[in-house]
Design a protein around this motif. Sequence first.
Motif, PDB file in Angstrom:
ATOM      1  N   GLU A 230     -45.942  21.137 -28.931  1.00  0.00           N
ATOM      2  CA  GLU A 230     -47.091  21.980 -29.259  1.00  0.00           C
ATOM      3  C   GLU A 230     -46.810  23.435 -28.882  1.00  0.00           C
ATOM      4  O   GLU A 230     -45.795  23.758 -28.274  1.00  0.00           O
ATOM      5  CB  GLU A 230     -48.338  21.473 -28.524  1.00  0.00           C
ATOM      6  N   ARG A 242     -48.015  23.134 -36.325  1.00  0.00           N
ATOM      7  CA  ARG A 242     -49.036  22.312 -36.957  1.00  0.00           C
ATOM      8  C   ARG A 242     -48.706  20.825 -36.921  1.00  0.00           C
ATOM      9  O   ARG A 242     -49.592  19.974 -37.066  1.00  0.00           O
ATOM     10  CB  ARG A 242     -49.221  22.764 -38.408  1.00  0.00           C
ATOM     11  N   GLU A 245     -50.672  18.312 -34.302  1.00  0.00           N
ATOM     12  CA  GLU A 245     -52.070  18.039 -34.634  1.00  0.00           C
ATOM     13  C   GLU A 245     -52.162  17.136 -35.863  1.00  0.00           C
ATOM     14  O   GLU A 245     -52.971  16.199 -35.894  1.00  0.00           O
ATOM     15  CB  GLU A 245     -52.815  19.345 -34.886  1.00  0.00           C
ATOM     16  N   ALA A 248     -51.268  13.567 -34.893  1.00  0.00           N
ATOM     17  CA  ALA A 248     -52.358  12.901 -34.172  1.00  0.00           C
ATOM     18  C   ALA A 248     -53.452  12.454 -35.143  1.00  0.00           C
ATOM     19  O   ALA A 248     -53.988  11.344 -35.030  1.00  0.00           O
ATOM     20  CB  ALA A 248     -52.932  13.839 -33.112  1.00  0.00           C
ATOM     21  N   LYS A 249     -53.782  13.311 -36.106  1.00  0.00           N
ATOM     22  CA  LYS A 249     -54.814  12.967 -37.082  1.00  0.00           C
ATOM     23  C   LYS A 249     -54.406  11.766 -37.928  1.00  0.00           C
ATOM     24  O   LYS A 249     -55.209  10.856 -38.186  1.00  0.00           O
ATOM     25  CB  LYS A 249     -55.102  14.162 -37.987  1.00  0.00           C
TER      26      LYS A 249
END
Length: 460
Positions: A230, A242, A245, A248-249
């Motif tokens: 990150e 990016r 994130e 994780a989504k």
Amino acid sequence: MALSVFDLYSIGIGPSSSHTVGPMRAARIFAEGLATDGELPRVARVKAELFGSLGATGHGHGSVKAVILGLEGDDPATTDTTTYDARVAAILERRELNLAGAKVVHFEDDDVVMHRRQSLPAHPNGMIFTAYDDAGAELRARTYYSVGGGFVVDEAAAGADRVVADDTVLPYPFTTGGEMLAVCEREGMRVSDVMMANELTWRSEADVRAGLLEIWRVMAECVEEGCHQEGVLPGGLKVPRRAPELYAKLCERGSEDPLDVIDWVNLFALAVNEQNASGGRIVTAPTNGAAGIVPAVLHYWVRFVATGRPPEQVDDGIVRFLLTGAAIGILAKTNASISGAEVGCQGEVGSACAMAAGALAEVLGGTPPQVENAAEVGIEHNLGLTCDPVGGLVQIPCIERNAIASVKAINAARLAIHGNGSHKVSLDKALKTMRETGADMKTKYKETSRGGLAVNVIEC
């Protein structure tokens, strides 16, 4: 000239094959030449001059740091990326450089000179290295060109066209897509079979497979690391990472979205190119700027197509994929260019898209004409693509461009697989067009950061 699959895929560091990997290799060649010829004890100082595209965007691409560590004897495949910046800072602070790892010489930060608007005759990515003795007399000067994909040639390579001085006689030579298809038809072979047979000229099949599976391991490791690193990318643009994130989504939401696979492909490409932009360990495929496309499409095949297959079948598919991609890359390198400084981003992202498309068509069971068709679609729909990195950094638009081209490569392969291989525009014609378009393209659109998005986007 004979080219190997391992000429197209090589383990290196970010952010640029032609501006980071190439200059490091050139600097190392120069330093090792001094040592080999017994000149090292007489050297008191060295100077490096970077011209053209290297001079224009070298700071953003890490060229200065690469040259410094290359002079110390570092190799892009093995240099420690975790201590990279700290070592360069220490060298500049001490004003001492350990030339070829064997002779400490005085070194100032202005011993690497950036000629922003002056080019050498043979190629936009030119370098001159000079060694001096205690009295300031020149001991040796050498000129090198970084011609794309980390390839380095010296001034003896007329026009900087020759990649390697290798006159090996291959069992199935080809220099055009037409010749490649003729070999496949005559011998009843797939494109990957032809490439493997040619590779056996240099090494055993076991070594080829092991080498390509190692290339895949590094690609996979790069994606894994990129999904968990990150923060903000270095260089001043403050571009946020990016991939973590998005990863994780995707892990949270499952696969209820019918277009979920596209998000995963985007993720794979973003992860690689964010690692590249931060100076991480990557695989040139065929360049750093386009390094996310081949691994993203190969990840797509492994994760979404080859699921449930025995490991040995998956490994065989990975090897065939990389062999076929290299065949397409060799055609692009031989007949056009893979250098953004020479033909714009069509030579980098366009070539990588063609490689991934043809490779995917191969492992999806496509015939040689369908493989050639997929590669042609991949390059045709990247023709005219400019190389205009904002701030001279391989971030905007480069990272997203890899994601878009990865999806485009998958679509190109699927279009080809649903056809019979017959099409109006051949891969050879598309590559010829790419070369001619690159020649017509203004210099400001070829990795100089003096045109396009690079001048129309405010750096902040």
